[in-house]
Every structure is written in C-alpha cells, then in structure tokens.
Design an enzyme around this catalytic site. Structure first.
Site, short mmCIF file in Angstrom:
data_model
loop_
_atom_site.label_atom_id
_atom_site.label_comp_id
_atom_site.label_asym_id
_atom_site.label_seq_id
_atom_site.Cartn_x
_atom_site.Cartn_y
_atom_site.Cartn_z
N SER A 1 0.82 -1.21 0.00
CA SER A 1 0.00 0.00 0.00
C SER A 1 0.86 1.26 0.00
O SER A 1 1.97 1.27 0.54
CB SER A 1 -0.87 -0.02 1.26
N TYR B 1 -2.32 -0.29 10.12
CA TYR B 1 -2.52 -0.85 8.77
C TYR B 1 -1.22 -0.72 7.97
O TYR B 1 -0.75 -1.69 7.37
CB TYR B 1 -3.67 -0.10 8.07
N1 LIG Z 1 -8.44 -0.19 -2.59
C1 LIG Z 1 -7.36 0.56 -2.33
O1 LIG Z 1 -7.36 1.77 -2.54
C2 LIG Z 1 -6.13 -0.07 -1.75
C3 LIG Z 1 -5.03 0.77 -1.49
C4 LIG Z 1 -3.88 0.19 -0.96
C5 LIG Z 1 -3.82 -1.16 -0.73
N2 LIG Z 1 -4.90 -1.94 -0.98
C6 LIG Z 1 -4.80 -3.37 -0.70
O2 LIG Z 1 -5.30 -4.11 -1.80
C7 LIG Z 1 -5.96 -5.29 -1.34
C8 LIG Z 1 -7.37 -5.35 -1.87
O3 LIG Z 1 -8.05 -4.19 -1.44
P1 LIG Z 1 -9.59 -3.92 -1.76
O4 LIG Z 1 -9.76 -2.46 -1.91
O5 LIG Z 1 -10.06 -4.84 -2.81
O6 LIG Z 1 -10.22 -4.31 -0.35
P2 LIG Z 1 -11.50 -5.20 0.00
O7 LIG Z 1 -11.71 -5.04 1.47
O8 LIG Z 1 -12.63 -4.84 -0.89
O9 LIG Z 1 -11.02 -6.66 -0.33
C9 LIG Z 1 -10.32 -7.47 0.57
C10 LIG Z 1 -11.09 -8.77 0.69
O10 LIG Z 1 -10.34 -9.62 1.58
C11 LIG Z 1 -11.26 -10.30 2.39
N3 LIG Z 1 -10.58 -10.68 3.63
C12 LIG Z 1 -10.14 -9.87 4.63
N4 LIG Z 1 -9.60 -10.59 5.60
C13 LIG Z 1 -9.68 -11.89 5.22
C14 LIG Z 1 -9.31 -13.11 5.82
N5 LIG Z 1 -8.75 -13.15 7.03
N6 LIG Z 1 -9.54 -14.26 5.14
C15 LIG Z 1 -10.12 -14.25 3.91
N7 LIG Z 1 -10.52 -13.11 3.31
C16 LIG Z 1 -10.30 -11.95 3.96
C17 LIG Z 1 -12.41 -9.34 2.64
O11 LIG Z 1 -13.63 -10.01 2.95
C18 LIG Z 1 -12.48 -8.60 1.30
O12 LIG Z 1 -13.46 -9.14 0.46
C19 LIG Z 1 -5.85 -5.26 0.18
O13 LIG Z 1 -4.72 -6.02 0.55
C20 LIG Z 1 -5.63 -3.80 0.49
O14 LIG Z 1 -4.96 -3.63 1.71
C21 LIG Z 1 -6.05 -1.43 -1.50
#
Ligand SMILES: NC(=O)c1ccc[n+]([C@@H]2O[C@H](COP(=O)([O-])OP(=O)(O)OC[C@H]3O[C@@H](n4cnc5c(N)ncnc54)[C@H](O)[C@@H]3O)[C@@H](O)[C@H]2O)c1
Length: 349
Positions: free
Chosen positions: A135, A160
């Site tokens: 991130s 985080y």
């Molecule tokens: N969206 C952004 O702007 C952004 C920015 C930086 C980093 N990220 C990273 O990208 C990745 C995806 O982000 P996103 O926006 O799609 O988030 P999101 O929350 O929509 O997707 C993450 C998914 O992981 C699942 N999850 C969480 N903990 C879990 C566990 N213990 N076991 C199984 N499933 C689990 C959740 O139910 C969710 O559906 C994440 O790692 C997030 O930290 C996203």
C-alpha cells in the site's frame, strides 16, 4: 493434427470477493486462466456487496470460490497442497487506516497471520510468481513527492501501514531463504465501480445523494493519487507473467521487487468534490474538519518502475472514472441496498 489443448494456468486470488479481487478474477477468467478465489466475506463492510461481486463471476465455468479465512492454517495448507497453482495474487487483507485504531487485532489476524499462511503455502508448494498487495500507506508521513520505491518507509503512521510494511519485510526474508519469486504492489487509492464503501469517493457520493454533510479533513487540503480500477487491473495482469529473476550480485538472494501502482496525478479533495458534483448534477454540503489521526497529507506515486517493466500507463482521467463510478452507484449499488432495506423491513414487520 494435435488436438490436445494446453491446460489453463491455475491461479489463486485471495480476497476474490473484494473490490480489486473480483475485478481481477473476472479479467483473469477472460484471459484464459482457471481461477480459484477465496474470501471470508467478513463484515468490515456489507457482505451483500461482496456476494453481489461474486455473483458477477458465477457465469464463468473457470472460476470457483471457497469461503474461508486466510488465518486458518490447516485449511490454507490443504488449499495450497491440492490447488497446484501456477501463480498467486494475494489481495485479502483487513484494509482501511481509520478502522485499525479501534480494531488492531483484525489487522494482525488477516494481514500478518494470513500473509504468513500464504508465504508458507508457496514455500511448500512452489509457484511461478506470488504477487501481493502492499500500500501507498507504507510511505507514512513522507513529504518528498512523487513517492519512489527507494524512499524510506521506516515510519508508518497507522497499524494498517505497519502490517503492509511488515508484509514486504516477510516477503524479502522468504524470497531470500527459499528463492520464491514475488512482486509487492503498493496500491494508491483505487476507485471505480464495485468500490469499497469505506473510501472517500464512495462516502462523498452517498452523502451528496442523501443531502448529508461531507467531512473534508485537514480543511480539504489533502490530496490523493486516485487510480481507476481498470488501470490497476491492467498493471496486475501485466506484471503477473514477469516474475523477478534471481539476483546475481549483492548479498540478497531475494527474487523480490516492490513497485508502486498509482496514477501519478494527485487530486486535491476540494477538486474531487467538484468533479463528483458535476457527475451527479448536485451540490455538496461541506464541513471543513481537522486532520485525522493516522492520515497522511498527500499520496503521489512515481510509476516509472512499473512502466519500465511492463509499459504500464494509467489512462483513465478522474472525470471519466468518477462518471463510471456514479453510474454504477445509481444503477447497481442503490438498487441492491434498496432491496436489502425492503427485505429487512419485511422481516421486522
Ligand atoms: N483499494 C485501495 O485503494 C487499496 C489501497 C492500498 C492497498 N490496498 C490493498 O489491496 C488489497 C485489496 O483491497 P480492496 O480495496 O479490494 O479491499 P476489500 O476489502 O474490498 O477486499 C479485501 C477482501 O479480503 C477479504 N478478507 C479480509 N480478511 C480476510 C481473511 N482473514 N480471510 C479471507 N478473506 C479476507 C475481505 O472479505 C475482502 O473481500 C488489500 O490487501 C488492500 O490492503 C487497497
């Protein structure tokens, strides 16, 4: 004539019911991969939205889904042992900066224990490439812009961010020790259709439509490198077939690279609100609020590394991306929530 077809490559996508995961899984099935998706469908935000994303994947015979927790060691070991995955894209995580202030343990379970289970999975069952989500938050209070991968990331300002930073360190150790090829992608504020309800764009659209006040933290003087989901997915699929080579010099044997994946064009929150107002044809009611704990002033990605490796060139301007998000919100998300409300009222009556 040889009638045998090359078998489809198998790929594991963790967090497949999530925002980025569902978009990626859809794209990968279209590209000819056999996709296994896992997700625990937790309640951090509406599981109905997660289920609705999964429903859009059901029409593909090349997608299968398992509801499971990545922190569940025995199930994760079995999944990897039986899966025969060529590659893994690890996206499951407890996301969100502010939630980590009140719920620190959720971050340790999903982002530390869960990540370890993924690393163990690929250690015991080697695959060609593990791509994992880091991130922009690892840059902490870094003030020199744009953020470059070489910048120091030693001062996370939220739990985080600390978990994402430690994922990169864990990945280095495992890649150094066991030669696992890995790429960590530092995502910069991803937005678009099927997006996350806890993120600013989602909250702003919702508030404006219902006549509620928008909170603009740090008096609106925050900027974010908002990156449209299609650009993010393009970056991931380009990097996937390019595992890092073994290094021939230096002390580290790690086959690990860490790259920014952003838009390279930060937008101030004030301007963002104007763009949303235009897309909605409505005016926002704004409250200028102080800076929030754990937040950073700006994010701004240098994407030179990813561009040099893959030709990555984010193409969607904020106006176009917001328009697409607003259309999805009105045509898909709003009806979904209305339906849920009607069902809840029926069951209460
Ligand atoms: N969206 C952004 O702007 C952004 C920015 C930086 C980093 N990220 C990273 O990208 C990745 C995806 O982000 P996103 O926006 O799609 O988030 P999101 O929350 O929509 O997707 C993450 C998914 O992981 C699942 N999850 C969480 N903990 C879990 C566990 N213990 N076991 C199984 N499933 C689990 C959740 O139910 C969710 O559906 C994440 O790692 C997030 O930290 C996203």
């Amino acid at each position: 004539m040889n009638t045998e077809r090359t078998p489809r490559k198998r790929i594991l996508v963790t967090g497949a019911a999530g925002f980025i995961g569902a978009h990626l899984a859809r794209r990968l099935t279209r590209l000819g991969y056999e996709v296994t998706g896992i997700d625990n469908l937790n309640h951090y935000y509406s599981p109905l939205l997660k289920q609705a994303r999964l429903n859009t994947l059901c029409d593909s015979p090349h997608f299968r889904f398992h509801e499971m927790d990545i922190a569940d060691d025995p199930r994760m070991s079995r999944l990897f042992a039986e899966g025969g995955f060529d590659s893994v894209v690890h996206l499951a995580a407890q996301a969100g900066v502010r939630y980590s202030i009140d719920n620190p343990k959720a971050y340790v379970d999903s982002n530390i224990v869960g990540f370890m289970n993924v690393l163990e999975g690929v250690r015991r069952n080697p695959c060609n490439h593990l791509v994992f989500a880091s991130s922009s938050s690892v840059y902490g209070a870094n003030s020199s812009v744009p953020f470059r991968e070489q910048d120091t990331t030693d001062h996370p300002v939220s739990l985080y961010a600390a978990t994402k930073k430690s994922n990169e360190a864990f990945a280095h150790a495992y890649s150094h020790l066991y030669g696992i090829p890995m790429t960590g992608l530092r995502f910069f504020t991803v937005y678009g259709p099927w997006g996350r309800p806890d993120m600013a764009i989602f909250k702003f659209v919702k508030a404006i439509l219902s006549g509620e006040t928008i909170q603009l933290y740090n008096q609106g003087k925050l900027s974010r490198d908002f990156t449209y989901i299609d650009d993010i997915i393009e970056g991931i699929v380009r990097v996937l077939p390019l595992p890092p080579e073994a290094q021939s010099e230096g002390w580290s044997a790690a086959r690990l690279r860490v790259l920014n994946i952003g838009n390279n064009r930060p937008v101030e929150l004030f301007r963002l609100v104007r763009v949303i107002e235009n897309a909605l044809g409505m005016e926002a009611i704004v409250n200028l609020a102080p800076m929030q704990q754990g937040d950073v002033y700006t994010t701004y990605a240098s994407v030179d590394g990813l561009a040099a490796l893959t030709g990555y060139n984010p193409a969607v301007p904020i106006e176009e991306g917001i328009q697409a998000f607003v259309e999805w919100y009105r045509n898909n998300y709003q009806p979904l929530m209305d339906e849920q409300e009607a069902t809840t009222q029926e069951s209460v009556a």
